[in-house]
Scaffold this motif. Structure first.
Motif, PDB file in Angstrom:
ATOM      1  N   HIS A 167       0.948  -1.177  -0.058  1.00  0.00           N
ATOM      2  CA  HIS A 167       0.037  -0.070  -0.191  1.00  0.00           C
ATOM      3  C   HIS A 167       0.785   1.176  -0.131  1.00  0.00           C
ATOM      4  O   HIS A 167       0.488   2.181  -0.612  1.00  0.00           O
ATOM      5  N   GLU A 168       2.023   1.273   0.760  1.00  0.00           N
ATOM      6  CA  GLU A 168       2.783   2.697   0.646  1.00  0.00           C
ATOM      7  C   GLU A 168       3.574   2.710  -0.632  1.00  0.00           C
ATOM      8  O   GLU A 168       3.944   3.750  -0.991  1.00  0.00           O
ATOM      9  N   TYR A 169       3.823   1.345  -1.319  1.00  0.00           N
ATOM     10  CA  TYR A 169       4.523   1.493  -2.481  1.00  0.00           C
ATOM     11  C   TYR A 169       3.565   2.002  -3.365  1.00  0.00           C
ATOM     12  O   TYR A 169       4.198   2.878  -4.365  1.00  0.00           O
ATOM     13  N   GLU A 170       2.210   1.719  -3.544  1.00  0.00           N
ATOM     14  CA  GLU A 170       1.340   2.115  -4.389  1.00  0.00           C
ATOM     15  C   GLU A 170       0.935   3.650  -4.384  1.00  0.00           C
ATOM     16  O   GLU A 170       0.854   4.588  -4.945  1.00  0.00           O
ATOM     17  N   ALA A 171       1.004   4.033  -3.040  1.00  0.00           N
ATOM     18  CA  ALA A 171       0.910   5.542  -2.360  1.00  0.00           C
ATOM     19  C   ALA A 171       1.855   6.426  -3.139  1.00  0.00           C
ATOM     20  O   ALA A 171       1.934   7.517  -3.643  1.00  0.00           O
ATOM     21  N   ARG A 172       3.156   5.904  -3.093  1.00  0.00           N
ATOM     22  CA  ARG A 172       4.371   6.776  -3.427  1.00  0.00           C
ATOM     23  C   ARG A 172       4.151   6.579  -4.994  1.00  0.00           C
ATOM     24  O   ARG A 172       4.654   7.606  -5.578  1.00  0.00           O
ATOM     25  N   ARG A 173       4.031   5.648  -5.528  1.00  0.00           N
ATOM     26  CA  ARG A 173       3.888   5.487  -7.069  1.00  0.00           C
ATOM     27  C   ARG A 173       2.738   6.447  -7.580  1.00  0.00           C
ATOM     28  O   ARG A 173       3.012   6.956  -8.644  1.00  0.00           O
ATOM     29  N   LEU A 174       1.768   6.339  -6.926  1.00  0.00           N
ATOM     30  CA  LEU A 174       0.386   7.399  -7.450  1.00  0.00           C
ATOM     31  C   LEU A 174       1.147   8.908  -7.266  1.00  0.00           C
ATOM     32  O   LEU A 174       0.848   9.392  -8.274  1.00  0.00           O
ATOM     33  N   LEU A 175       1.659   9.095  -6.182  1.00  0.00           N
ATOM     34  CA  LEU A 175       2.211  10.656  -5.950  1.00  0.00           C
ATOM     35  C   LEU A 175       3.227  10.901  -7.053  1.00  0.00           C
ATOM     36  O   LEU A 175       3.247  12.134  -7.530  1.00  0.00           O
ATOM     37  N   LEU A 176       3.998   9.918  -7.358  1.00  0.00           N
ATOM     38  CA  LEU A 176       5.026  10.166  -8.218  1.00  0.00           C
ATOM     39  C   LEU A 176       4.463  10.430  -9.776  1.00  0.00           C
ATOM     40  O   LEU A 176       4.969  11.160 -10.604  1.00  0.00           O
ATOM     41  N   LYS A 177       3.438   9.586 -10.163  1.00  0.00           N
ATOM     42  CA  LYS A 177       2.455   9.704 -11.482  1.00  0.00           C
ATOM     43  C   LYS A 177       2.016  11.119 -11.426  1.00  0.00           C
ATOM     44  O   LYS A 177       1.801  11.679 -12.393  1.00  0.00           O
ATOM     45  N   ARG A 178       1.375  11.421 -10.334  1.00  0.00           N
ATOM     46  CA  ARG A 178       0.815  12.678 -10.239  1.00  0.00           C
ATOM     47  C   ARG A 178       1.823  13.806 -10.450  1.00  0.00           C
ATOM     48  O   ARG A 178       1.346  14.798 -11.245  1.00  0.00           O
ATOM     49  N   ALA A 179       2.814  13.849  -9.856  1.00  0.00           N
ATOM     50  CA  ALA A 179       3.915  14.878 -10.253  1.00  0.00           C
ATOM     51  C   ALA A 179       4.215  14.713 -11.533  1.00  0.00           C
ATOM     52  O   ALA A 179       4.386  15.731 -12.291  1.00  0.00           O
ATOM     53  N   MET A 180       4.311  13.546 -12.220  1.00  0.00           N
ATOM     54  CA  MET A 180       4.721  13.465 -13.554  1.00  0.00           C
ATOM     55  C   MET A 180       3.438  14.301 -14.524  1.00  0.00           C
ATOM     56  O   MET A 180       3.654  15.135 -15.535  1.00  0.00           O
ATOM     57  N   GLY A 181       2.176  13.971 -14.096  1.00  0.00           N
ATOM     58  CA  GLY A 181       1.199  14.709 -15.057  1.00  0.00           C
ATOM     59  C   GLY A 181       1.299  16.017 -14.559  1.00  0.00           C
ATOM     60  O   GLY A 181       1.023  16.882 -15.630  1.00  0.00           O
ATOM     61  N   MET A 182       1.165  16.396 -13.301  1.00  0.00           N
ATOM     62  CA  MET A 182       1.633  18.013 -13.017  1.00  0.00           C
ATOM     63  C   MET A 182       2.628  18.530 -13.926  1.00  0.00           C
ATOM     64  O   MET A 182       2.532  19.849 -14.422  1.00  0.00           O
TER      65      MET A 182
END
Length: 134
Positions: A68-83
């Motif tokens: 779950h922590e891995y997925e949360a970090r991955r999601l934040l990094l993907k959001r940063a890429m989108g931003m």
């Protein structure tokens, strides 16, 4: 122990790049004398750069120990890429409207390219390091 006033000065490269990009864009927006475009472009440009910096700090704060922590970090990094992609598109639109100086354009484009490479590298290295958690 890290003092409170030193916490924003992380040596992590992708955070530092996002911070430099935020500072450069906010300086450019504050220095622009185009009041007509403030609410259309400049304000959003500054918001996007601040959001990118915030997302990188949040992603760096998570050191995964489970799936779950891995997925949360991955999601934040993907959001940063989108931003970052949104910021790049908005920067181009604002540049077409008001025309930033060549120095600002070059500096911001170099920082955006560097940030994109760093975020992609982090996503790949996280997949190798924490892939067993999935």
């Amino acid at each position: 122990m890290v003092y409170y006033w030193q916490r924003h000065n992380s040596a992590v490269d992708f955070i530092q790049t996002a911070r430099l990009l935020k500072i450069q864009i906010c300086r450019s927006c504050a220095g622009a004398n185009h009041k007509k475009f403030t609410f259309y472009g400049l304000q959003k440009l500054a918001e996007y750069s601040c959001e990118l910096h915030r997302l990188t700090i949040q992603a760096n704060a998570i050191l995964p120990t489970n799936r779950h922590e891995y997925e949360a970090r991955r999601l934040l990094l993907k959001r940063a890429m989108g931003m970052l992609l949104t910021l790049s598109a908005q920067f181009g639109d604002v540049d077409d409207l008001i025309g930033f100086s060549d120095g600002v354009k070059q500096t911001c484009s170099e920082l955006m390219e560097k940030e994109e490479k760093l975020l992609k590298g982090i996503l790949e290295s996280d997949k190798k390091r924490f892939g067993k958690l999935v």
